[in-house]
Design a protein around this motif. Structure first.
Motif, PDB file in Angstrom:
ATOM      1  N   ILE A   8       0.692  -1.167  -0.049  1.00 59.37           N
ATOM      2  CA  ILE A   8       0.089   0.035   0.178  1.00 59.37           C
ATOM      3  C   ILE A   8       0.825   1.203  -0.162  1.00 59.37           C
ATOM      4  O   ILE A   8       1.699   1.407   0.810  1.00 59.37           O
ATOM      5  CB  ILE A   8      -0.953  -0.111   1.246  1.00 59.37           C
ATOM      6  CG1 ILE A   8      -1.779  -1.232   1.310  1.00 59.37           C
ATOM      7  CG2 ILE A   8      -1.786   1.414   1.110  1.00 59.37           C
ATOM      8  CD1 ILE A   8      -2.579  -1.453   0.321  1.00 59.37           C
ATOM      9  N   GLN A  17      -3.326   3.444  -1.403  1.00 57.35           N
ATOM     10  CA  GLN A  17      -3.424   2.459  -2.930  1.00 57.35           C
ATOM     11  C   GLN A  17      -2.723   1.301  -2.958  1.00 57.35           C
ATOM     12  O   GLN A  17      -1.404   1.463  -2.630  1.00 57.35           O
ATOM     13  CB  GLN A  17      -3.336   3.662  -4.164  1.00 57.35           C
ATOM     14  CG  GLN A  17      -4.336   4.637  -4.189  1.00 57.35           C
ATOM     15  CD  GLN A  17      -4.034   5.918  -5.419  1.00 57.35           C
ATOM     16  OE1 GLN A  17      -2.808   5.745  -5.569  1.00 57.35           O
ATOM     17  NE2 GLN A  17      -5.040   6.183  -6.098  1.00 57.35           N
ATOM     18  N   LYS A  18      -3.305   0.322  -3.385  1.00 58.87           N
ATOM     19  CA  LYS A  18      -2.524  -0.889  -3.415  1.00 58.87           C
ATOM     20  C   LYS A  18      -1.492  -0.682  -4.637  1.00 58.87           C
ATOM     21  O   LYS A  18      -1.988  -0.495  -5.865  1.00 58.87           O
ATOM     22  CB  LYS A  18      -3.466  -1.909  -3.871  1.00 58.87           C
ATOM     23  CG  LYS A  18      -2.784  -3.272  -3.408  1.00 58.87           C
ATOM     24  CD  LYS A  18      -3.949  -4.448  -3.488  1.00 58.87           C
ATOM     25  CE  LYS A  18      -3.120  -5.980  -3.171  1.00 58.87           C
ATOM     26  NZ  LYS A  18      -3.953  -6.935  -3.218  1.00 58.87           N
ATOM     27  N   ASN A  33       0.906  -2.861  -7.241  1.00 58.94           N
ATOM     28  CA  ASN A  33       1.131  -4.512  -7.788  1.00 58.94           C
ATOM     29  C   ASN A  33       2.430  -4.397  -8.394  1.00 58.94           C
ATOM     30  O   ASN A  33       2.750  -3.281  -8.842  1.00 58.94           O
ATOM     31  CB  ASN A  33      -0.125  -4.795  -8.625  1.00 58.94           C
ATOM     32  CG  ASN A  33      -1.260  -4.961  -8.204  1.00 58.94           C
ATOM     33  OD1 ASN A  33      -1.536  -5.698  -7.010  1.00 58.94           O
ATOM     34  ND2 ASN A  33      -2.462  -4.123  -8.572  1.00 58.94           N
TER      35      ASN A  33
END
Length: 350
Positions: A2, A7-8, A10
């Motif tokens: 995060i 916000q995640k 990737n």
């Protein structure tokens, strides 16, 4: 991971080293969702979940009806809810928005209500309306449904998924009240073969089957570890380093989805694909269909409008290896049988 804006983040798909078979299967399903999803089996710690979650940043946008919980298609009746159909029949206007395809996680401990949705019986009886709380199958419509450790999923949830995958609709019934909604999704599952095999009925629902293993090359292992360390240390900078590659892949996937309808496969090659399926005693026609679709998606991804024998060779093991078993005591074939028959029928040297 995060970031500071909650916000995640990737790991970039284009930064992933190795596991080419798995990456190819996932990309082909983005190009043509009708391939039917991917089952990924491999050892622990081989990056299955990392690769699957990295797809989120590659997924294209689709047109949906605004404020519709089922991501209804504004034009295709097969992909819209009954409520949206009713509005169209009443000549009501629809608000249409663009929305990224979603990847929905189905946790192992999920209840039937969480997966299928629930009907508020009290509200239905008192107010005379069908009060429905959509579940994961509603959110996954026109998206991706991901199940980690799918071979550990409870049998009753497997049955629900089979019904939804077969019909493209999810139906919830309670106390004489029935509600249905579209539920067409790309089914992606991952698991460790040591923890048990999938039921054949569910295994057959996956269009493709990818096998991944632990990297043996010491230099490649060091490179993978260094990549992960760099990402964990400075994720923003790491992602920026791959931004252009990511954008190029996103554009390629978008163009491939648009051009897929123009790709052709020779009639004699379709005959040979079906001949291979027949020689391997594969039940049904799903193997034929998926192999044709996957070969066309691969040709389109590589910017060609004609499927070659090389395209068929690259996808046929992915499409057929999990459909070979008839004896439950047999282990999954790595693709050797498929390659042997392919070589015989196509007169092709690997």
């Amino acid at each position: 991971m995060i970031n500071q804006n909650n916000q995640k983040i990737n790991f970039p798909f284009t930064a992933i080293i190795g596991q080419e078979e798995m990456k190819l299967a996932l990309l082909l399903n983005i190009i043509d969702p009708k391939i039917g999803g991917v089952m990924i089996m491999g050892d622990r710690g081989t990056g299955k979940s990392t690769i699957i979650r990295s797809l989120v940043d590659l997924l294209p946008e689709i047109s949906v009806v605004a404020n519709d919980p089922y991501n209804s298609h504004p034009l295709d009746f097969e992909l819209m809810s009954n409520e949206v159909r009713q509005k169209l029949n009443n000549n009501e206007s629809l608000d249409i928005i663009s929305k990224k395809i979603q990847l929905i996680d189905l946790p192992l401990g999920a209840t039937e209500d969480r997966v299928c949705g629930t009907i508020d019986i009290e509200k239905a009886l008192q107010d005379g309306i069908k009060a429905f709380e959509p579940g994961l199958l509603a959110k996954a419509n026109r998206g991706i449904l991901y199940i980690d450790e799918v071979n550990l999923l409870d049998d009753h949830l497997v049955d629900l998924l089979l019904d939804a995958a077969a019909s493209g609709w999810n139906t919830v019934e309670r106390e004489g009240i029935s509600i249905s909604h579209p539920s067409r999704f790309i089914l992606i599952g991952s698991g460790n073969p040591e923890e048990g095999e999938l039921r054949p009925q569910l295994l057959d629902r996956f269009g493709m089957h990818a096998q991944i293993g632990t990297v043996k090359d010491p230099e490649l292992r060091v490179q993978i570890v260094e990549q992960r360390t760099a990402f964990d240390k400075e994720p923003t900078q790491f992602i920026q380093n791959y931004e252009q590659m990511q954008q190029n892949l996103i554009q390629n996937l978008y163009e491939s989805r648009q051009n897929l309808k123009n790709v052709t496969i020779l009639y004699q090659d379709r005959i040979k694909i079906s001949q291979i399926c027949s020689e391997l005693n594969i039940d049904g026609l799903r193997g034929d269909l998926v192999t044709n679709r996957a070969a066309k998606a691969l040709a389109c991804f590589e910017k060609r409008l004609q499927v070659t024998h090389k395209d068929i060779e690259r996808v046929i093991c992915l499409c057929l290896r999990h459909r070979l078993r008839t004896d439950p005591l047999e282990t999954m074939d790595s693709g050797t049988k498929v390659k042997e028959i392919f070589q015989q029928i196509f007169d092709y040297e690997f």
